[in-house]
Design an enzyme around this catalytic site. Structure first.
Site, mmCIF file in Angstrom:
data_model
loop_
_atom_site.group_PDB
_atom_site.id
_atom_site.type_symbol
_atom_site.label_atom_id
_atom_site.label_comp_id
_atom_site.label_asym_id
_atom_site.label_seq_id
_atom_site.Cartn_x
_atom_site.Cartn_y
_atom_site.Cartn_z
ATOM 1 N N LYS A 1 -11.013 7.366 -1.371
ATOM 2 C CA LYS A 1 -9.635 7.225 -0.896
ATOM 3 C C LYS A 1 -9.643 7.700 0.556
ATOM 4 O O LYS A 1 -9.925 8.873 0.819
ATOM 5 C CB LYS A 1 -8.712 8.100 -1.753
ATOM 6 N N TRP A 2 -9.387 6.802 1.479
ATOM 7 C CA TRP A 2 -9.441 7.105 2.924
ATOM 8 C C TRP A 2 -8.012 7.372 3.382
ATOM 9 O O TRP A 2 -7.221 6.457 3.538
ATOM 10 C CB TRP A 2 -10.058 5.918 3.660
ATOM 11 N N ASP A 3 -7.713 8.634 3.626
ATOM 12 C CA ASP A 3 -6.347 9.044 3.963
ATOM 13 C C ASP A 3 -6.210 9.233 5.475
ATOM 14 O O ASP A 3 -7.205 9.381 6.196
ATOM 15 C CB ASP A 3 -6.048 10.362 3.217
ATOM 16 N N ASP B 1 -8.969 14.413 -5.260
ATOM 17 C CA ASP B 1 -8.196 14.272 -4.022
ATOM 18 C C ASP B 1 -8.468 15.431 -3.073
ATOM 19 O O ASP B 1 -9.472 16.151 -3.193
ATOM 20 C CB ASP B 1 -6.694 14.129 -4.381
ATOM 21 N N TRP C 1 8.642 7.833 5.136
ATOM 22 C CA TRP C 1 7.743 8.368 4.122
ATOM 23 C C TRP C 1 8.494 8.373 2.777
ATOM 24 O O TRP C 1 9.662 8.752 2.725
ATOM 25 C CB TRP C 1 7.309 9.796 4.489
ATOM 26 N N ARG D 1 0.549 18.500 10.586
ATOM 27 C CA ARG D 1 -0.052 18.914 9.317
ATOM 28 C C ARG D 1 -1.256 19.814 9.620
ATOM 29 O O ARG D 1 -2.286 19.748 8.955
ATOM 30 C CB ARG D 1 -0.480 17.708 8.493
ATOM 31 N N ASP E 1 3.769 7.686 -1.548
ATOM 32 C CA ASP E 1 3.596 8.905 -2.352
ATOM 33 C C ASP E 1 4.686 9.028 -3.403
ATOM 34 O O ASP E 1 4.637 9.910 -4.257
ATOM 35 C CB ASP E 1 3.636 10.140 -1.443
ATOM 36 N N CYS F 1 -5.164 4.659 2.620
ATOM 37 C CA CYS F 1 -3.934 5.429 2.402
ATOM 38 C C CYS F 1 -3.592 6.080 3.729
ATOM 39 O O CYS F 1 -4.487 6.436 4.492
ATOM 40 C CB CYS F 1 -4.231 6.487 1.334
ATOM 41 N N ASP G 1 14.174 -33.507 31.967
ATOM 42 C CA ASP G 1 15.484 -33.159 31.425
ATOM 43 C C ASP G 1 15.838 -31.796 32.007
ATOM 44 O O ASP G 1 16.728 -31.674 32.852
ATOM 45 C CB ASP G 1 15.354 -33.163 29.898
ATOM 46 N N ASN H 1 -3.197 11.377 7.717
ATOM 47 C CA ASN H 1 -1.903 12.031 7.549
ATOM 48 C C ASN H 1 -1.187 12.413 8.837
ATOM 49 O O ASN H 1 -0.223 13.171 8.799
ATOM 50 C CB ASN H 1 -2.072 13.276 6.674
HETATM 51 C C1 DGJ Z 1 -1.219 11.991 1.448
HETATM 52 C C2 DGJ Z 1 -1.521 10.988 0.385
HETATM 53 O O1 DGJ Z 1 -0.585 9.943 0.421
HETATM 54 C C3 DGJ Z 1 -1.515 11.689 -0.974
HETATM 55 O O2 DGJ Z 1 -1.718 10.749 -1.986
HETATM 56 C C4 DGJ Z 1 -2.552 12.767 -0.995
HETATM 57 O O3 DGJ Z 1 -3.831 12.197 -0.935
HETATM 58 C C5 DGJ Z 1 -2.328 13.735 0.147
HETATM 59 N N1 DGJ Z 1 -2.203 13.052 1.416
HETATM 60 C C6 DGJ Z 1 -3.459 14.723 0.232
HETATM 61 O O4 DGJ Z 1 -3.368 15.550 1.318
#
Ligand code: DGJ
Length: 722
Positions: free
Chosen positions: A466-468, A355, A195, A433, A538, A516, A52, A470
């Site tokens: 809590k493994w952040d 924290d 954010w 940061r 947050d 996180c 086709d 940023n």
């Molecule tokens: C960003 C996180 O989303 C918050 O809940 C807090 O843990 C801050 N970092 C701490 O620096």
């Protein structure tokens, strides 16, 4: 569930309600045929449009470019003339390769395969189709994997690419899956945001130019999801969700004939991978689904699939926690933590998550110490053991915050190992940061992190971390990798994150990791494999949170959504709301507190144990039930109505949230979902037939109040009218 028909040369895969079919052309080339509602086995090769508008290669071997350009290839490759989004591209010392993978073998495995180094779905009652293809000229060998489960309406795809040639090959793209869809008007669904405004659904008209959702940041980021959805105007929603936590590309494009190609995978812009002879590269998995029921069908399919086949034991060990971040920020010491813990003790809180700021020299702003994962002598003079003992005496376990992927310039780690930072020779890496990214491609760095984090976990008998994360990746250069592997840094970074989390879980099988990333910047299916709950934003303001929860819950089960009661007025919006409303809106997820409860009024304090009792009573419903969004608040609307129904349809609840009351208004009417027509339900002392609630609906309370929230529970009764 999976079969191959030797006559028609069709691979046919079935899920409970869908079928996925592929054809072999000339016994060599793999083409997509059909994905949609379940159909029986028949000769579908007419869908190929051979003669086709596509010429079979056996008939015109001299005219192959058109074939490459038009065929709905299952795993399209670069170079031969397919000018749409392809899945695989490569080069060698001689330059860019043109690839023509042809079938060499196929097998059906009676199991779901794992993927080395990557998160992967799992489960019994699965079958996996493996299709092997080889490009004769380069020696690249491909394995395509398709898994179907007896209890899930998804097809899970991934690929493995092996260098079967004699010289190194460099992959410059290796997407996970591609899906061809026929012409028809429709809209794409992707997610946007920022954010404190994460996971907002975005609908766009599909057409020429396509729709792209992407991240080149090293994580999905606040403004995207590794996801692409396509909803036809006549109904029927297709989607792909990538089980991956790094940079991604998700694309839907329309070709000149109006057909679509959808593809997802690791973003090719931040990817190159060297394959020595015999080396294999594994792509992440993509979850493909089709539902005739639009977003509601999608949500049900994904919630069930992630709970049963991706999150390892999604109900296990979930604490009610209190976190000190919005209570104290960096300004705390042992006494301050224990003073908050004393108030929380006996109210039903299980875990205190300490924290940012407990480590190194005890930083008071985000400026130093990252990488030094030892307790600060200033803030915690007795160390983690002493803090943990203090909490234990109050009946609480210790949780700890880490930002493992990062290092501060002002840290012992950086002073000893300046070369462990991602950087390029001759240029100071950009800070964000006030911090840099560690080079997780270096095994010594990963080893250091596992050792130092494990030591802290042991010392403090830590049950929860809590493994952040940023900041995103920049200046991606590694002192560890050789020059011809520098393009691997982005993917190796995320492989490093996976390896460290996997090892921590192996060392501490009862540990919970809460993922996180500056709120919800790494809320993705990959993380769910390690982290049953993820911090989704947050922003804990109830109005904004209702919107964020709504977008997040379109894809993710409530059991995965970290959700806390915080202060009023909120630090991010400045909005004032009652403790009651904040408590109720936080219940649709993994509940906890994040405020200084020593400053609450007597009435507010007394609400805490009642909120926790209510939450614990409803948690099985939230975690295991079917979730429906009856009225979305979206980005602008003034109210939201959600509903959850247990799988056996015996219990449920309606969540009503009114951001703004309406002048001259009246009670709202909603039709419920997911109930049994044959049962009756008791709601606030009145009995209703299931079919009446489903078809005619019920009125919600009329309230003249802004920021009003209520949970209305219901349960089934034996039918009084039969
Ligand atoms: C960003 C996180 O989303 C918050 O809940 C807090 O843990 C801050 N970092 C701490 O620096």
């Amino acid at each position: 569930m999976i079969s191959y028909d030797n006559e028609t040369k069709i691979f046919h895969l079935d899920t409970p309600h869908t079928s996925y079919c592929m054809a072999l052309i000339d016994g060599r080339y793999l083409s997509h045929l059909y994905y949609g509602e379940r159909i029986g086995r028949s000769d579908l090769t007419y869908l190929l449009r051979l003669h086709d508008y596509i010429l079979p290669p056996s008939e015109r071997p001299d005219e192959m470019a058109t074939f490459w350009d038009r065929l709905p290839h299952e795993y399209p490759t670069e170079g031969r003339g397919d000018f749409r989004e392809t899945c695989l591209g490569a080069r060698n010392a001689g330059g860019l390769l043109s690839l023509e993978p042809v079938l060499t073998d196929w097998k059906i495995h009676r199991e779901k395969k794992t993927i080395p180094g990557l998160p992967a779905s799992f489960g019994d009652n699965a079958q996996t189709l493996e299709i092997d293809l080889t490009d004769k000229v380069s020696g690249l060998a491909l394995q395509l994997f398709y898994t179907v489960f007896q209890d899930a309406d998804v097809v899970v795809r991934s690929a493995a690419v092996r260098n079967g040639g004699k010289a190194p090959i460099y992959l410059n793209r290796a997407l996970s899956a591609c899906l061809s869809l026929p012409e028809g008007k429709g809209k794409t669904l992707t997610f946007g945001g920022a954010w404190a405004r994460e996971h907002m659904p975005v609908w766009r008209e599909a057409g020429y130019g396509g729709t792209i959702s992407e991240s080149r940041r090293g994580a999905p980021g606040h403004s995207g999801q590794p996801f692409m959805g396509f909803l036809y105007d006549q109904g029927g929603l297709y989607g792909m969700h990538l089980i991956y936590s790094g940079s991604y590309l998700a694309k839907l494009d329309m070709d000149s004939f109006g057909d679509y190609r959808m593809a997802v995978g690791i973003h090719p812009d931040t990817f190159e991978w060297k394959l020595e002879t015999g080396d294999i590269f594994y792509t992440p998995e993509a979850v493909l689904f089709y539902t005739p029921l639009g977003t509601e069908g999608m949500t049900g399919i994904l919630h069930d699939f992630y709970r049963l086949h991706l999150i390892r034991n999604f109900k296990k060990n979930r604490p009610i926690l209190i976190n000190n971040w919005e209570a104290t920020y960096f300004d705390f010491d042992k006494d301050r933590i224990l003073s908050i813990a004393k108030e929380a003790a006996g109210l039903g809180v299980d875990t205190f998550v300490v924290d940012d700021g407990w480590f190194g020299k005890g930083r008071m702003q985000p400026s130093g110490d990252l990488g030094d994962w030892v307790p600060s002598k200033k803030k915690l003079p007795g160390g983690l053991r002493d803090l943990s003992a203090g909490l234990k005496a109050l009946g609480l376990k210790l949780g700890l915050w880490f930002e493992p992927e990062m290092v501060s310039e002002d840290s012992d780690l950086f002073r000893v190992h300046p070369d462990w930072v991602l950087h390029q020779e001759g240029r100071a890496p950009a800070k964000c940061r006030d911090q840099w990214v560690l080079d997780l491609s270096n095994p010594q760095v990963r080893e250091y992190l596992i050792t130092s984090i494990s030591a802290a976990i042991r010392e403090g008998e830590v049950s929860y971390i809590k493994w952040d994360m940023n900041r995103m990746l920049s200046d991606a250069g590694s002192s560890f990798l050789p020059p011809d592997r520098q393009g691997e840094i982005w993917h190796r970074h995320i492989l490093g994150v996976y390896e460290i989390q996997e090892q921590l879980l192996a060392l501490f099988p009862n540990l919970i990791i809460e993922n996180c990333a500056s709120g919800g910047a790494r809320f993705d299916p990959g993380m769910l494999y390690y982290s049953p709950q993820i911090w989704c934003s947050d922003n804990m303001d109830p109005v904004d949170r209702a919107r964020i929860h709504e977008g997040t819950a379109m894809l993710y089960p409530l059991s995965a959504i970290g959700s806390h009661v915080s202060k009023s007025p909120g630090d991010i919006t400045g909005r004032t709301s009652s403790f009651r409303t904040r408590g109720i809106t936080a219940m649709f997820g993994c509940f906890g507190y994040e405020l200084d409860i020593t400053g609450l009024t007597g009435d507010e304090k007394s609400q805490i144990s009642r909120q926790i009792d209510r939450y614990k009573e409803l948690r099985p419903l939230f975690f295991e039930g079917d979730y429906y969004c009856l009225h979305p608040i979206g980005e602008k609307d003034r109210y939201q109505v959600l509903e959850i129904v247990s799988k056996d349809k015996q219990r449920g609840c309606i969540f009503f949230f009114q951001a703004l009351s309406e002048a001259n208004g009246r009670s709202l009417r909603v039709r419920l979902k997911g109930l049994s027509e044959d049962l009756c339900y008791e709601i606030r002392g009145k009995v209703y037939r299931g079919d009446a609630l489903l078809k005619a609906g019920i009125f919600l309370p009329y309230v003249k109040q802004d920021f009003y929230a209520e949970i209305i529970a219901f349960k089934a009764l034996p039918h009084p009218w039969t």
